[in-house]
Design an enzyme around this catalytic site. Structure first.
Site, PDB file in Angstrom:
ATOM      1  N   ASN A  52       0.952  -1.168   0.019  1.00  0.00           N
ATOM      2  CA  ASN A  52      -0.051  -0.088  -0.115  1.00  0.00           C
ATOM      3  C   ASN A  52       0.836   0.993   0.051  1.00  0.00           C
ATOM      4  O   ASN A  52       1.921   1.201   0.642  1.00  0.00           O
ATOM      5  CB  ASN A  52      -1.138   0.034   1.331  1.00  0.00           C
ATOM      6  CG  ASN A  52      -0.262  -0.121   2.510  1.00  0.00           C
ATOM      7  OD1 ASN A  52       0.673  -0.682   2.588  1.00  0.00           O
ATOM      8  ND2 ASN A  52      -1.038   0.261   3.489  1.00  0.00           N
TER       9      ASN A  52
ATOM     10  N   GLU B 279       0.168   5.162   0.746  1.00  0.00           N
ATOM     11  CA  GLU B 279      -0.627   6.293   1.312  1.00  0.00           C
ATOM     12  C   GLU B 279      -0.027   7.493   0.821  1.00  0.00           C
ATOM     13  O   GLU B 279       0.930   7.832   0.448  1.00  0.00           O
ATOM     14  CB  GLU B 279      -1.102   6.119   2.654  1.00  0.00           C
ATOM     15  CG  GLU B 279      -1.510   4.449   3.150  1.00  0.00           C
ATOM     16  CD  GLU B 279      -1.667   4.467   4.533  1.00  0.00           C
ATOM     17  OE1 GLU B 279      -1.195   5.379   5.394  1.00  0.00           O
ATOM     18  OE2 GLU B 279      -2.449   3.419   4.832  1.00  0.00           O
TER      19      GLU B 279
ATOM     20  N   GLU C  49      -2.673  -4.709  -3.058  1.00  0.00           N
ATOM     21  CA  GLU C  49      -2.874  -5.697  -4.359  1.00  0.00           C
ATOM     22  C   GLU C  49      -3.173  -5.218  -5.543  1.00  0.00           C
ATOM     23  O   GLU C  49      -2.480  -5.376  -6.501  1.00  0.00           O
ATOM     24  CB  GLU C  49      -4.455  -6.419  -3.941  1.00  0.00           C
ATOM     25  CG  GLU C  49      -4.281  -7.020  -2.709  1.00  0.00           C
ATOM     26  CD  GLU C  49      -4.722  -6.212  -1.389  1.00  0.00           C
ATOM     27  OE1 GLU C  49      -4.292  -5.175  -1.364  1.00  0.00           O
ATOM     28  OE2 GLU C  49      -5.602  -6.616  -0.665  1.00  0.00           O
TER      29      GLU C  49
HETATM   30  N1  THU Z   1      -5.289  -1.749   2.381  1.00  0.00           N
HETATM   31  C1  THU Z   1      -4.538  -2.572   1.285  1.00  0.00           C
HETATM   32  O1  THU Z   1      -3.309  -2.283   0.831  1.00  0.00           O
HETATM   33  N2  THU Z   1      -5.163  -3.725   0.996  1.00  0.00           N
HETATM   34  C2  THU Z   1      -6.558  -3.751   1.186  1.00  0.00           C
HETATM   35  O2  THU Z   1      -7.087  -4.915   0.754  1.00  0.00           O
HETATM   36  C3  THU Z   1      -7.292  -3.210   2.274  1.00  0.00           C
HETATM   37  C4  THU Z   1      -6.478  -1.945   2.832  1.00  0.00           C
HETATM   38  C5  THU Z   1      -4.560  -0.296   2.735  1.00  0.00           C
HETATM   39  C6  THU Z   1      -5.132   0.571   2.473  1.00  0.00           C
HETATM   40  C7  THU Z   1      -4.530   1.520   3.596  1.00  0.00           C
HETATM   41  O3  THU Z   1      -3.392   2.053   3.131  1.00  0.00           O
HETATM   42  C8  THU Z   1      -4.485   0.747   4.776  1.00  0.00           C
HETATM   43  O4  THU Z   1      -4.469  -0.654   4.192  1.00  0.00           O
HETATM   44  C9  THU Z   1      -5.634   0.785   5.466  1.00  0.00           C
HETATM   45  O5  THU Z   1      -6.843   0.710   5.125  1.00  0.00           O
END
Ligand code: THU
Length: 134
Positions: A47, A49, A60
Site C-alpha cells: 500500500n 498512502e 494488491e
Molecule cells: N489496504 C490494502 O493495501 N489492501 C486491502 O485490501 C485493504 C486495505 C491498505 C489501504 C490503506 O493504506 C490501509 O490498508 C488501511 O486501510
C-alpha cells in the site's frame, strides 16, 4: 498457516518481505502482496498512502498494475499479508481490489489470513457478481 501448500506459504513469506516497504504513515497498516502470472513471474506490491487520503492505493492493486504494465495479462495466485505494529492482521482484499483483479483473473486463487487462520479462496467466490460492462 495450517492447510496451505508450501508454495503458498512461500508466497505469503514474499508478501511479508514486500510489506516492509509499505508506505502507511496515516493508518500504520502495512500491507504486502505478491501476484503470480500464469507464466510464473512474480510481482510484489505494498500500500502507498498519501496525505490526501483518497489517493492511497492498496498493495494488491500496486502488484496487479505493476504486472499488467510489464505485459502480463493472466494470473494464477495472489498472496496478501498485513500488520499494524501489534502483529499480523486479517487481510482479505478490499472490494475495489476484487473488482480490479476480476478484470484479468476471475479464477485467481487468493491466500490471506482471516479470523480462523490462513485460507486460499477463489476470486469468483469472494466476488461472485462483478460488474463486467455486459
Ligand atoms: N489496504 C490494502 O493495501 N489492501 C486491502 O485490501 C485493504 C486495505 C491498505 C489501504 C490503506 O493504506 C490501509 O490498508 C488501511 O486501510
Amino acid at each position: 498457516m495450517h492447510g496451505l501448500t508450501p508454495e503458498r506459504q512461500s508466497l505469503l513469506e514474499q508478501a511479508r518481505w514486500a510489506a516492509r516497504n509499505a508506505y502507511a504513515p496515516s493508518s500504520g497498516f502495512k500491507v504486502g502482496a505478491v501476484i503470480v502470472s500464469s507464466g510464473g513471474r512474480m510481482f510484489t506490491g505494498t500500500n502507498v498512502e498519501n496525505v490526501s487520503s483518497g489517493l492511497s492505493i492498496c498493495a494488491e492493486r500496486v502488484a496487479l498494475f505493476k504486472a499488467v504494465s510489464e505485459g502480463e495479462r493472466e494470473f494464477s495466485e495472489l498472496a496478501v499479508v498485513a500488520e499494524n505494529g501489534a502483529g499480523e492482521q486479517n487481510a482479505p482484499p478490499c472490494g475495489a481490489c476484487r473488482q480490479a483483479l476480476n478484470e484479468f483473473a476471475p479464477e485467481l486463487k487468493i491466500s490471506y489470513r482471516e479470523s480462523g487462520g490462513f485460507v486460499t479462496r477463489k476470486l469468483s467466490e469472494l466476488f461472485p457478481d462483478p460488474f463486467t460492462g455486459d
